[in-house]
Design a protein around this motif. Structure first.
Motif, mmCIF file in Angstrom:
data_model
loop_
_atom_site.group_PDB
_atom_site.id
_atom_site.type_symbol
_atom_site.label_atom_id
_atom_site.label_comp_id
_atom_site.label_asym_id
_atom_site.label_seq_id
_atom_site.Cartn_x
_atom_site.Cartn_y
_atom_site.Cartn_z
ATOM 1 N N UNK A 157 0.815 -1.226 0.000
ATOM 2 C CA UNK A 157 0.000 0.000 0.000
ATOM 3 C C UNK A 157 0.847 1.274 0.000
ATOM 4 N N UNK A 158 1.895 1.373 0.830
ATOM 5 C CA UNK A 158 2.700 2.610 0.812
ATOM 6 C C UNK A 158 3.375 2.860 -0.538
ATOM 7 N N UNK A 159 3.799 1.784 -1.219
ATOM 8 C CA UNK A 159 4.435 1.948 -2.530
ATOM 9 C C UNK A 159 3.409 2.426 -3.553
ATOM 10 N N UNK A 160 2.221 1.814 -3.510
ATOM 11 C CA UNK A 160 1.136 2.254 -4.403
ATOM 12 C C UNK A 160 0.772 3.705 -4.100
ATOM 13 N N UNK A 161 0.733 4.043 -2.815
ATOM 14 C CA UNK A 161 0.414 5.426 -2.428
ATOM 15 C C UNK A 161 1.466 6.389 -2.946
ATOM 16 N N UNK A 162 2.739 6.010 -2.842
ATOM 17 C CA UNK A 162 3.816 6.878 -3.327
ATOM 18 C C UNK A 162 3.678 7.143 -4.819
ATOM 19 N N UNK A 163 3.436 6.078 -5.589
ATOM 20 C CA UNK A 163 3.251 6.251 -7.036
ATOM 21 C C UNK A 163 2.032 7.121 -7.311
ATOM 22 N N UNK A 164 0.957 6.870 -6.567
ATOM 23 C CA UNK A 164 -0.261 7.656 -6.764
ATOM 24 C C UNK A 164 -0.061 9.133 -6.463
ATOM 25 N N UNK A 165 0.608 9.438 -5.363
ATOM 26 C CA UNK A 165 0.865 10.839 -5.010
ATOM 27 C C UNK A 165 1.724 11.534 -6.070
ATOM 28 N N UNK A 166 2.775 10.850 -6.521
ATOM 29 C CA UNK A 166 3.640 11.443 -7.536
ATOM 30 C C UNK A 166 2.893 11.652 -8.842
ATOM 31 N N UNK A 167 2.057 10.676 -9.222
ATOM 32 C CA UNK A 167 1.337 10.748 -10.495
ATOM 33 C C UNK A 167 0.276 11.841 -10.506
ATOM 34 N N UNK A 168 -0.263 12.150 -9.322
ATOM 35 C CA UNK A 168 -1.317 13.166 -9.257
ATOM 36 C C UNK A 168 -0.783 14.572 -9.012
ATOM 37 N N UNK A 169 0.526 14.747 -9.096
ATOM 38 C CA UNK A 169 1.090 16.086 -9.062
ATOM 39 C C UNK A 169 1.667 16.526 -7.737
ATOM 40 N N UNK A 170 1.662 15.668 -6.729
ATOM 41 C CA UNK A 170 2.298 16.027 -5.466
ATOM 42 C C UNK A 170 3.810 16.163 -5.673
ATOM 43 N N UNK A 171 4.424 17.078 -4.955
ATOM 44 C CA UNK A 171 5.881 17.156 -4.992
ATOM 45 C C UNK A 171 6.467 15.897 -4.374
ATOM 46 N N UNK A 172 7.718 15.598 -4.711
ATOM 47 C CA UNK A 172 8.357 14.400 -4.160
ATOM 48 C C UNK A 172 8.391 14.454 -2.638
ATOM 49 N N UNK A 173 8.598 15.646 -2.081
ATOM 50 C CA UNK A 173 8.660 15.804 -0.624
ATOM 51 C C UNK A 173 7.318 15.453 0.011
ATOM 52 N N UNK A 174 6.232 16.029 -0.511
ATOM 53 C CA UNK A 174 4.905 15.750 0.043
ATOM 54 C C UNK A 174 4.506 14.298 -0.196
ATOM 55 N N UNK A 175 4.861 13.774 -1.375
ATOM 56 C CA UNK A 175 4.481 12.403 -1.715
ATOM 57 C C UNK A 175 5.098 11.406 -0.742
ATOM 58 N N UNK A 176 6.384 11.556 -0.473
ATOM 59 C CA UNK A 176 7.037 10.594 0.422
ATOM 60 C C UNK A 176 6.587 10.810 1.865
ATOM 61 N N UNK A 177 6.293 12.058 2.255
ATOM 62 C CA UNK A 177 5.812 12.310 3.620
ATOM 63 C C UNK A 177 4.506 11.570 3.873
ATOM 64 N N UNK A 178 3.543 11.728 2.953
ATOM 65 C CA UNK A 178 2.246 11.077 3.151
ATOM 66 C C UNK A 178 2.350 9.560 2.970
ATOM 67 N N UNK A 179 3.314 9.121 2.183
ATOM 68 C CA UNK A 179 3.537 7.676 2.045
ATOM 69 C C UNK A 179 4.078 7.084 3.339
#
Length: 663
Positions: free
Chosen positions: A369-391
């Motif tokens: 789930x965290x890996x899928x979430x990371x890809x999802x956050x990055x794909x939807x325009x989140x910055x890398x910093x925000x994407x990994x934080x929420x992951x």
């Protein structure tokens, strides 16, 4: 985890050989106890919390973020790494306290006095010069302690070049810069120590290292290994294919060749040896596959984040561009394993010994789930910093959906915060030291001179320029971490390739790939040494076998330079056609190297398949058709021979007593 030199924390249940390998590749950090341990642990936790805080509420101004980051990382280095391996590992020498104190003073000077410093830019005062000299020396020493001499030597040569420019020959000569100008430049500008590389470490890399650390503590490593065995263990050469798939899965969250090799190899190498592979080949497969973790999305090696900054694009664009080449690299190793297994008659693991895929997935599905979430956050325009934080938040929450052994308890979270910070120090040192080199390249203009040199030496012929860049990247990658190698070669060689018409993305990925492949290129090949230690094989022999296993991967960068569709650019049909031709080249080269296709290859058949990949590098309908004809022709010829019973016989290894031997 994305530091190419870091190692992974292993649970107490891990095999002894793995723990010993980790201790060796941690370069003998101090084993502190008592108040010294808790001091280091407190600094490490503070570093992790600082980066999580700035990820949640916004990064600080660049110079402040980088100064605090380097202050924390630098202090950890001087407290954790002794000045020499001969020093006692249970206490901190008095001079290390002095070094750590000086580093804090240098960073705090920037944090407290930046407004005054920026107002007098170009007019350095004595304290700027003295602190500049001290900070440069501390960066060199921190890099030496954590990574050895190669990178500091490169940085020292660069500094000498800046100081003594008039004495260099030809186009390398320049006016020279006195120490009074060079030291403040490296210290007080965002072009030197606190340049883009350290900035990327301070904003992106640390958080991804922390993400990997938390994922590892949650038990993801064992889950990936179990899943790989369940998926591929029963097929021809199953144990070796499982090692490749496990390394690919680990590579999605760990950009460390050594950590990947040690984590997966401790379980898969014994399986390969029992199946009948030699010790050298078993270690080589793990080394070659683990190396690919640095180019495997979504969490690639540290260099990928720096590439995004250099190119001025989002990290997601790097992830998309790298997806197909990374997949092709792992497919090339699977192809090598498949043909090798066919040649040696090595089958899969019996079904009784393997767990069911559904059973494995049911037990550890939440770890995906965290890996899928990371890809999802990055794909939807989140910055890398925000994407990994929420992951990371998702990872901690998801861990409670599984069995108790996977749950992130407060103690495990604290362990992760400590391990994440400690694992990040080496890449921070590499980035700071690389900043010295980048600073010299910027102040002297040697980058333009080097580009002109490459253009002149290659006579403007792109294939020759690519080969020169490949050789330079591999040679440099043998001595310095991938991050530093990429920073230097992309700054020097990528502009020359761009002048010849190579897209910047392709040029930078080309430099990165061959720096990564240095990890399996003798004589210096860290991933190979780690795998050889586990397989109890000769490191040099294992290195050359790993090079042959990974040789199809050397083809991939040339393909995406000439075929940008492999970087997911262009329409879908052309991307698919590009992937098909690349797969044809990989199959042809893998079969030719291993000497087996449907059956063992004769010399003419082997030569025919060797030609296939070279016909497919440059997209052309006629050469593609010839390559396809050769692949099909050799296949049909071999099927005919097998049908008539005239194909050469296949050697079959002895059963259970054939450990480590191929007959």
């Amino acid at each position: 985890m994305i530091n190419e030199n870091e190692t992974t924390k292993i649970s107490d249940e891990a095999p002894l050989g793995e723990k010993e390998l980790l201790e060796e590749f941690e370069r003998r950090k101090r084993n502190l106890q008592g108040w010294r341990y808790w001091l280091v642990a407190t600094i490490a936790i503070a570093a992790s919390l600082f980066h999580l805080y700035t990820a949640a509420f916004g990064l600080m101004a660049a110079i402040y973020q980088r100064s605090i980051h380097w202050m924390l990382m630098g202090v950890l280095i001087f407290l954790l790494y002794p000045i020499s391996k001969k020093r006692p590992g249970d206490r901190i020498d008095f001079w290390d306290w002095i070094f750590a104190g000086l580093l804090v003073i240098g960073c705090m000077n920037i944090i407290l006095n930046w407004d005054a410093i920026s107002m007098r830019e170009g007019m350095a005062i004595p304290s700027d010069i003295s602190l500049g000299v001290i900070m440069v020396l501390l960066v060199l020493e921190a890099a030496r302690r954590s990574m050895g001499w190669p990178l500091p030597i490169v940085a020292i040569v660069a500094m000498l070049y800046a100081l003594f420019g008039p004495y260099f020959p030809g186009m390398l000569a320049h006016g020279g810069f006195p120490l009074e100008e060079l030291a403040p430049f490296q210290y007080l500008r965002t072009d030197g120590i606190f340049g883009v590389p350290l900035g990327v470490s301070a904003s992106f890399i640390f958080l991804f290292v922390l993400f990997g650390s938390i994922l590892n503590v949650s038990g993801a490593g064992q889950f990936f290994i179990d899943l790989s065995l369940a998926l591929t263990g029963r097929s021809q050469g199953g144990p070796a294919k499982a090692a490749v798939v496990a390394s690919a899965l680990m590579g999605t969250v760990s950009g460390s060749s050594v950590a990947n090799a040690v984590t997966t190899g401790s379980f898969t190498i014994p399986l390969m040896k029992r199946a009948g592979y030699t010790s050298e080949f078993s270690g080589a497969v793990v080394a070659a596959a683990s190396t690919g973790g640095q180019v495997m999305p979504p969490v690639m090696g540290a260099a990928a984040f720096i590439m995004a900054q250099f190119l001025g694009i989002s990290y997601w664009e790097i992830v998309v561009a790298a997806a197909i080449p990374a997949t092709l690299y792992f497919i090339s190793i699977i192809a090598m394993v498949h043909f090798r297994s066919g040649k040696r008659g090595i089958m899969g693991i019996s079904g009784v010994e393997l767990r069911n895929v559904k059973e494995v997935f049911r037990e550890g599905w939440h770890l995906l789930l965290p890996i899928v979430a990371l890809v999802g956050f990055l794909a939807t325009g989140y910055s890398a910093v925000k994407a990994v934080f929420w992951s990371i938040i998702c990872l901690v929450v998801a861990s409670w959906l599984g069995q108790e052994k996977y749950r992130m308890t407060p103690r495990r979270i604290l362990d992760s915060l400590i391990n994440g910070a400690i694992n990040a120090v080496e890449v921070a040192a590499a980035c700071a030291c690389s900043g010295l080199v980048i600073g010299v390249i910027g102040i002297t203009g040697v980058g333009l001179a080097f580009s002109s040199f490459v253009m002149s030496l290659s006579h403007g012929i792109l294939p020759l320029a690519l080969m020169l860049t490949m050789v330079g990247s591999i040679i440099l990658g043998m001595g310095v971490p991938t991050t530093a190698q990429y920073i230097i070669t992309s700054t020097l060689a990528a502009p020359a390739l761009a002048q010849m018409g190579v897209p910047l993305m392709s040029a930078h990925l080309f430099c990165l790939y061959f720096g990564v492949l240095a990890d399996v290129t003798p004589p210096v090949a860290l991933a190979t040494y780690a795998a050889a230690g586990l397989s109890k094989s000769n490191p040099l022999k294992t290195g050359f076998v790993a090079l042959s296993v990974a040789v199809a991967g050397f083809l991939v960068p040339y393909m995406f330079v000439y075929n940008s569709y492999l970087l997911f650019q262009g329409n879908l049909l052309r991307i698919v056609l590009g992937c098909v031709t690349a797969l044809m080249g990989i199959v042809g080269l893998s079969a030719a190297v291993q000497g087996y296709y449907v059956a063992p290859l004769s010399l003419p058949e082997r030569l025919a398949l060797f030609i296939v990949p070279f016909l497919l590098i440059v997209p052309n309908i006629y050469t593609d058709a010839v390559a396809l004809a050769l692949l099909i022709g050799v296949y049909l010829l071999q099927k005919h021979k097998v049908g008539r019973g005239v194909a050469p016989s296949v050697a079959v290894p002895h059963a259970s007593n054939s450990v480590g031997k191929e007959e």
